[in-house]
Design a protein around this motif. Structure first.
Motif, short mmCIF file in Angstrom:
data_model
loop_
_atom_site.label_atom_id
_atom_site.label_comp_id
_atom_site.label_asym_id
_atom_site.label_seq_id
_atom_site.Cartn_x
_atom_site.Cartn_y
_atom_site.Cartn_z
N LEU A 142 6.99 -10.46 39.38
CA LEU A 142 6.19 -11.45 38.60
C LEU A 142 5.31 -11.00 37.46
O LEU A 142 4.57 -9.92 37.59
CB LEU A 142 5.10 -12.31 39.67
CG LEU A 142 5.78 -13.20 40.53
CD1 LEU A 142 4.62 -13.79 41.40
CD2 LEU A 142 6.25 -14.53 39.77
N ILE A 143 5.65 -11.70 36.49
CA ILE A 143 4.81 -11.43 35.07
C ILE A 143 4.14 -12.61 34.91
O ILE A 143 4.64 -13.65 34.50
CB ILE A 143 5.91 -10.83 33.99
CG1 ILE A 143 6.82 -9.70 34.23
CG2 ILE A 143 4.92 -10.67 32.74
CD1 ILE A 143 5.82 -8.13 34.54
N LEU A 168 12.79 -9.72 36.29
CA LEU A 168 11.62 -10.13 35.77
C LEU A 168 11.51 -11.71 35.92
O LEU A 168 12.23 -12.17 35.45
CB LEU A 168 11.25 -9.69 34.31
CG LEU A 168 11.09 -8.16 34.17
CD1 LEU A 168 11.11 -7.85 32.56
CD2 LEU A 168 10.34 -7.50 34.99
N LEU A 169 10.21 -12.27 36.57
CA LEU A 169 10.05 -13.55 36.63
C LEU A 169 8.63 -13.98 35.97
O LEU A 169 7.63 -13.33 36.51
CB LEU A 169 9.87 -13.92 38.12
CG LEU A 169 11.24 -13.71 39.02
CD1 LEU A 169 10.93 -13.98 40.44
CD2 LEU A 169 12.53 -14.33 38.49
N GLU A 198 1.83 -8.98 37.55
CA GLU A 198 1.37 -8.16 36.76
C GLU A 198 1.11 -8.96 35.61
O GLU A 198 1.93 -10.13 35.38
CB GLU A 198 2.41 -7.44 36.17
CG GLU A 198 2.87 -6.41 37.15
CD GLU A 198 2.23 -4.92 37.06
OE1 GLU A 198 1.06 -4.75 36.16
OE2 GLU A 198 2.54 -4.08 38.00
N SER A 199 -0.41 -8.65 34.98
CA SER A 199 -0.62 -9.74 33.97
C SER A 199 -0.27 -9.16 32.67
O SER A 199 -0.65 -8.03 32.27
CB SER A 199 -2.26 -9.89 34.02
OG SER A 199 -2.79 -10.51 32.97
N VAL A 200 0.44 -10.03 31.88
CA VAL A 200 0.76 -9.65 30.49
C VAL A 200 0.88 -10.85 29.52
O VAL A 200 1.60 -11.67 29.53
CB VAL A 200 2.28 -9.19 30.45
CG1 VAL A 200 2.62 -8.79 28.79
CG2 VAL A 200 2.48 -7.90 31.44
N PRO A 201 -0.49 -11.40 29.12
CA PRO A 201 -0.59 -12.61 28.53
C PRO A 201 0.37 -12.79 27.37
O PRO A 201 0.77 -11.81 26.52
CB PRO A 201 -2.20 -12.51 28.04
CG PRO A 201 -2.76 -11.54 28.88
CD PRO A 201 -1.86 -10.45 29.11
#
Length: 139
Positions: free
Chosen positions: A30-31, A100-101, A49-52
């Protein structure tokens, strides 16, 4: 004569229940593309995972709308941010072979993130339909 059918693009989004299952099976990552302030207010998804998204767009040299720049609070991502983004995405997508979601509040920004990542060559990336709201629904 053999008929040639054009290749069909994979769908951009998948349902939350399907996404939960493939994350549970450890074949997807999860992104979370929400901004840090949203994570503070609404809570983080432990598996994500945090990727703004707005940082991502800025890192990649895309122009932000006025609204996006305001949300970003005029912070400019650094070269270190770009390297961190690429290492996170590549670690999960290429090294682990994961799907990747992308996830946001409602599923709109995550669709933009999917389009952006696919344009960069990441083929196995999808948006979670309904976003965090759908993710948090029991089922």
């Amino acid at each position: 004569m053999v008929a040639v059918t054009p290749t069909q693009e994979p769908p951009l989004e998948i349902q939350a229940e399907t996404a939960k299952e493939i994350v549970r099976l450890k074949i997807a990552t999860l992104i979370d593309v929400r901004q840090p302030t949203e994570l503070e207010i609404e809570g983080e998804i432990p598996e994500a995972e945090s990727v703004p998204l707005f940082d991502l767009k800025k890192i990649l040299g895309h122009k932000l709308t006025e609204e996006e720049q305001e949300i970003l609070d005029c912070d400019l991502p650094t070269e270190k941010d770009a390297r961190l983004f690429l290492s996170i995405i590549n670690k999960h997508h290429y090294q682990k072979g994961n799907v990747l979601l992308c996830l946001c509040n409602s599923g709109k920004r995550s669709l933009r993130a999917v389009e952006l990542l696919r344009s960069m060559g990441y083929e196995r990336v999808f948006s979670v339909a309904g976003g965090v709201r759908a993710w948090r629904e029991p089922g």
